[in-house]
Design a protein around this motif. Sequence first.
Motif, PDB file in Angstrom:
ATOM      1  N   ALA A  87      14.131 -12.841  -4.376  1.00  0.00           N
ATOM      2  CA  ALA A  87      14.660 -11.479  -4.456  1.00  0.00           C
ATOM      3  C   ALA A  87      14.182 -10.781  -5.729  1.00  0.00           C
ATOM      4  O   ALA A  87      13.807  -9.605  -5.695  1.00  0.00           O
ATOM      5  CB  ALA A  87      16.180 -11.502  -4.411  1.00  0.00           C
ATOM      6  N   ARG A  88      14.171 -11.504  -6.833  1.00  0.00           N
ATOM      7  CA  ARG A  88      13.768 -10.904  -8.111  1.00  0.00           C
ATOM      8  C   ARG A  88      12.321 -10.422  -8.079  1.00  0.00           C
ATOM      9  O   ARG A  88      11.997  -9.357  -8.586  1.00  0.00           O
ATOM     10  CB  ARG A  88      13.942 -11.903  -9.246  1.00  0.00           C
ATOM     11  CG  ARG A  88      13.577 -11.295 -10.599  1.00  0.00           C
ATOM     12  CD  ARG A  88      13.700 -12.261 -11.734  1.00  0.00           C
ATOM     13  NE  ARG A  88      14.992 -12.911 -11.726  1.00  0.00           N
ATOM     14  CZ  ARG A  88      15.242 -14.018 -12.420  1.00  0.00           C
ATOM     15  NH1 ARG A  88      14.305 -14.577 -13.149  1.00  0.00           N
ATOM     16  NH2 ARG A  88      16.435 -14.572 -12.368  1.00  0.00           N
ATOM     17  N   TYR A  89      11.437 -11.237  -7.476  1.00  0.00           N
ATOM     18  CA  TYR A  89      10.020 -10.898  -7.459  1.00  0.00           C
ATOM     19  C   TYR A  89       9.555 -10.307  -6.126  1.00  0.00           C
ATOM     20  O   TYR A  89       8.364 -10.125  -5.912  1.00  0.00           O
ATOM     21  CB  TYR A  89       9.178 -12.123  -7.809  1.00  0.00           C
ATOM     22  CG  TYR A  89       9.409 -12.581  -9.227  1.00  0.00           C
ATOM     23  CD1 TYR A  89       9.069 -11.769 -10.300  1.00  0.00           C
ATOM     24  CD2 TYR A  89       9.979 -13.815  -9.491  1.00  0.00           C
ATOM     25  CE1 TYR A  89       9.287 -12.173 -11.597  1.00  0.00           C
ATOM     26  CE2 TYR A  89      10.196 -14.227 -10.801  1.00  0.00           C
ATOM     27  CZ  TYR A  89       9.850 -13.397 -11.843  1.00  0.00           C
ATOM     28  OH  TYR A  89      10.072 -13.801 -13.139  1.00  0.00           O
ATOM     29  N   LYS A  90      10.498 -10.027  -5.245  1.00  0.00           N
ATOM     30  CA  LYS A  90      10.204  -9.396  -3.947  1.00  0.00           C
ATOM     31  C   LYS A  90       9.193 -10.197  -3.121  1.00  0.00           C
ATOM     32  O   LYS A  90       8.224  -9.651  -2.591  1.00  0.00           O
ATOM     33  CB  LYS A  90       9.728  -7.968  -4.151  1.00  0.00           C
ATOM     34  CG  LYS A  90      10.753  -7.088  -4.852  1.00  0.00           C
ATOM     35  CD  LYS A  90      10.202  -5.709  -5.135  1.00  0.00           C
ATOM     36  CE  LYS A  90      11.212  -4.823  -5.780  1.00  0.00           C
ATOM     37  NZ  LYS A  90      11.445  -5.060  -7.177  1.00  0.00           N
TER      38      LYS A  90
ATOM     39  N   THR B  68      -2.770 -15.709 -15.552  1.00  0.00           N
ATOM     40  CA  THR B  68      -2.086 -16.814 -14.896  1.00  0.00           C
ATOM     41  C   THR B  68      -1.968 -16.507 -13.412  1.00  0.00           C
ATOM     42  O   THR B  68      -1.632 -15.380 -13.030  1.00  0.00           O
ATOM     43  CB  THR B  68      -0.677 -17.022 -15.495  1.00  0.00           C
ATOM     44  OG1 THR B  68      -0.796 -17.216 -16.898  1.00  0.00           O
ATOM     45  CG2 THR B  68       0.026 -18.213 -14.875  1.00  0.00           C
ATOM     46  N   LEU B  69      -2.265 -17.504 -12.594  1.00  0.00           N
ATOM     47  CA  LEU B  69      -2.099 -17.396 -11.149  1.00  0.00           C
ATOM     48  C   LEU B  69      -0.760 -18.044 -10.814  1.00  0.00           C
ATOM     49  O   LEU B  69      -0.597 -19.251 -10.971  1.00  0.00           O
ATOM     50  CB  LEU B  69      -3.236 -18.105 -10.429  1.00  0.00           C
ATOM     51  CG  LEU B  69      -4.637 -17.650 -10.796  1.00  0.00           C
ATOM     52  CD1 LEU B  69      -5.681 -18.567 -10.164  1.00  0.00           C
ATOM     53  CD2 LEU B  69      -4.859 -16.214 -10.377  1.00  0.00           C
TER      54      LEU B  69
ATOM     55  N   LEU C 241       6.392  -5.090 -11.833  1.00  0.00           N
ATOM     56  CA  LEU C 241       7.018  -6.395 -12.030  1.00  0.00           C
ATOM     57  C   LEU C 241       6.497  -7.075 -13.288  1.00  0.00           C
ATOM     58  O   LEU C 241       5.347  -6.918 -13.668  1.00  0.00           O
ATOM     59  CB  LEU C 241       6.734  -7.308 -10.833  1.00  0.00           C
ATOM     60  CG  LEU C 241       7.442  -6.998  -9.531  1.00  0.00           C
ATOM     61  CD1 LEU C 241       6.941  -7.930  -8.438  1.00  0.00           C
ATOM     62  CD2 LEU C 241       8.935  -7.154  -9.688  1.00  0.00           C
ATOM     63  N   ARG C 242       7.370  -7.868 -13.911  1.00  0.00           N
ATOM     64  CA  ARG C 242       6.991  -8.709 -15.046  1.00  0.00           C
ATOM     65  C   ARG C 242       7.446 -10.127 -14.713  1.00  0.00           C
ATOM     66  O   ARG C 242       8.568 -10.344 -14.304  1.00  0.00           O
ATOM     67  CB  ARG C 242       7.651  -8.253 -16.330  1.00  0.00           C
ATOM     68  CG  ARG C 242       7.204  -6.857 -16.738  1.00  0.00           C
ATOM     69  CD  ARG C 242       7.601  -6.535 -18.156  1.00  0.00           C
ATOM     70  NE  ARG C 242       6.898  -7.302 -19.163  1.00  0.00           N
ATOM     71  CZ  ARG C 242       5.628  -7.133 -19.514  1.00  0.00           C
ATOM     72  NH1 ARG C 242       4.905  -6.234 -18.889  1.00  0.00           N
ATOM     73  NH2 ARG C 242       5.076  -7.849 -20.452  1.00  0.00           N
TER      74      ARG C 242
ATOM     75  N   SER D 182       0.700 -10.831 -21.102  1.00  0.00           N
ATOM     76  CA  SER D 182       2.013 -10.318 -21.501  1.00  0.00           C
ATOM     77  C   SER D 182       3.073 -10.529 -20.425  1.00  0.00           C
ATOM     78  O   SER D 182       4.240 -10.223 -20.641  1.00  0.00           O
ATOM     79  CB  SER D 182       1.907  -8.830 -21.831  1.00  0.00           C
ATOM     80  OG  SER D 182       1.668  -8.078 -20.657  1.00  0.00           O
ATOM     81  N   GLY D 183       2.666 -11.018 -19.252  1.00  0.00           N
ATOM     82  CA  GLY D 183       3.610 -11.262 -18.167  1.00  0.00           C
ATOM     83  C   GLY D 183       3.643 -10.186 -17.098  1.00  0.00           C
ATOM     84  O   GLY D 183       4.375 -10.302 -16.117  1.00  0.00           O
ATOM     85  N   ALA D 184       2.857  -9.125 -17.272  1.00  0.00           N
ATOM     86  CA  ALA D 184       2.829  -8.049 -16.270  1.00  0.00           C
ATOM     87  C   ALA D 184       2.064  -8.521 -15.035  1.00  0.00           C
ATOM     88  O   ALA D 184       0.987  -9.102 -15.144  1.00  0.00           O
ATOM     89  CB  ALA D 184       2.170  -6.807 -16.851  1.00  0.00           C
ATOM     90  N   VAL D 185       2.629  -8.274 -13.867  1.00  0.00           N
ATOM     91  CA  VAL D 185       1.977  -8.637 -12.611  1.00  0.00           C
ATOM     92  C   VAL D 185       0.929  -7.571 -12.324  1.00  0.00           C
ATOM     93  O   VAL D 185       1.242  -6.412 -12.092  1.00  0.00           O
ATOM     94  CB  VAL D 185       2.994  -8.737 -11.455  1.00  0.00           C
ATOM     95  CG1 VAL D 185       2.296  -9.043 -10.151  1.00  0.00           C
ATOM     96  CG2 VAL D 185       4.056  -9.789 -11.772  1.00  0.00           C
ATOM     97  N   ARG D 186      -0.328  -7.987 -12.346  1.00  0.00           N
ATOM     98  CA  ARG D 186      -1.433  -7.042 -12.165  1.00  0.00           C
ATOM     99  C   ARG D 186      -1.898  -6.967 -10.717  1.00  0.00           C
ATOM    100  O   ARG D 186      -2.482  -5.981 -10.305  1.00  0.00           O
ATOM    101  CB  ARG D 186      -2.602  -7.455 -13.057  1.00  0.00           C
ATOM    102  CG  ARG D 186      -2.245  -7.561 -14.534  1.00  0.00           C
ATOM    103  CD  ARG D 186      -2.071  -6.214 -15.190  1.00  0.00           C
ATOM    104  NE  ARG D 186      -3.271  -5.437 -15.173  1.00  0.00           N
ATOM    105  CZ  ARG D 186      -4.192  -5.443 -16.134  1.00  0.00           C
ATOM    106  NH1 ARG D 186      -4.032  -6.188 -17.186  1.00  0.00           N
ATOM    107  NH2 ARG D 186      -5.262  -4.685 -16.026  1.00  0.00           N
ATOM    108  N   ALA D 187      -1.668  -8.036  -9.943  1.00  0.00           N
ATOM    109  CA  ALA D 187      -2.066  -8.043  -8.530  1.00  0.00           C
ATOM    110  C   ALA D 187      -1.219  -9.066  -7.801  1.00  0.00           C
ATOM    111  O   ALA D 187      -0.664  -9.985  -8.414  1.00  0.00           O
ATOM    112  CB  ALA D 187      -3.548  -8.392  -8.392  1.00  0.00           C
TER     113      ALA D 187
END
Length: 137
Positions: free
Chosen positions: A98-101, A54-55, A37-38, A114-119
């Motif tokens: 829905a987009r981010y589940k 970012t949290l 996810l981004r 960069s916007g990547a979801v790391r956790a």
Amino acid sequence: MSPALALGVAAALLALATIIGVVLRRRDGRLRGGGALRFDPTDADAAELGSRATLVQFSTEMCARCPQVRRMLDAYASDHEGLRHIEVDLTHRPDLSARYKVLQTPTTFVVDGSGAVRARFHGVPHRHALNEAVAAV
């Protein structure tokens, strides 16, 4: 149906519900991978992401635990340089769930610069797991 059979079925359903509840409770607040996810900061009306991480907290107006998580993440972000906390209200943006589940609130993402979801965390994040996720960014 005989009373003994009905009582047996009720006891089995009660045991199953208890087991499911315990499993869900144990999984709550634990660190999970972010997948592919981004996160787009414009989805939260935010100009930019934090320089380090970012949290991103997904909440709703009727969420009972969301204010607790908001206070915790605000304090955590203010204690760490380069960290920012953003809250997204899914009550007004249900398309984002829905987009981010996002299946439950609160859900928290740890997003890199960069916007990547790391956790991601479902429920109230455990502090040690949050430390671990931010340190990995």
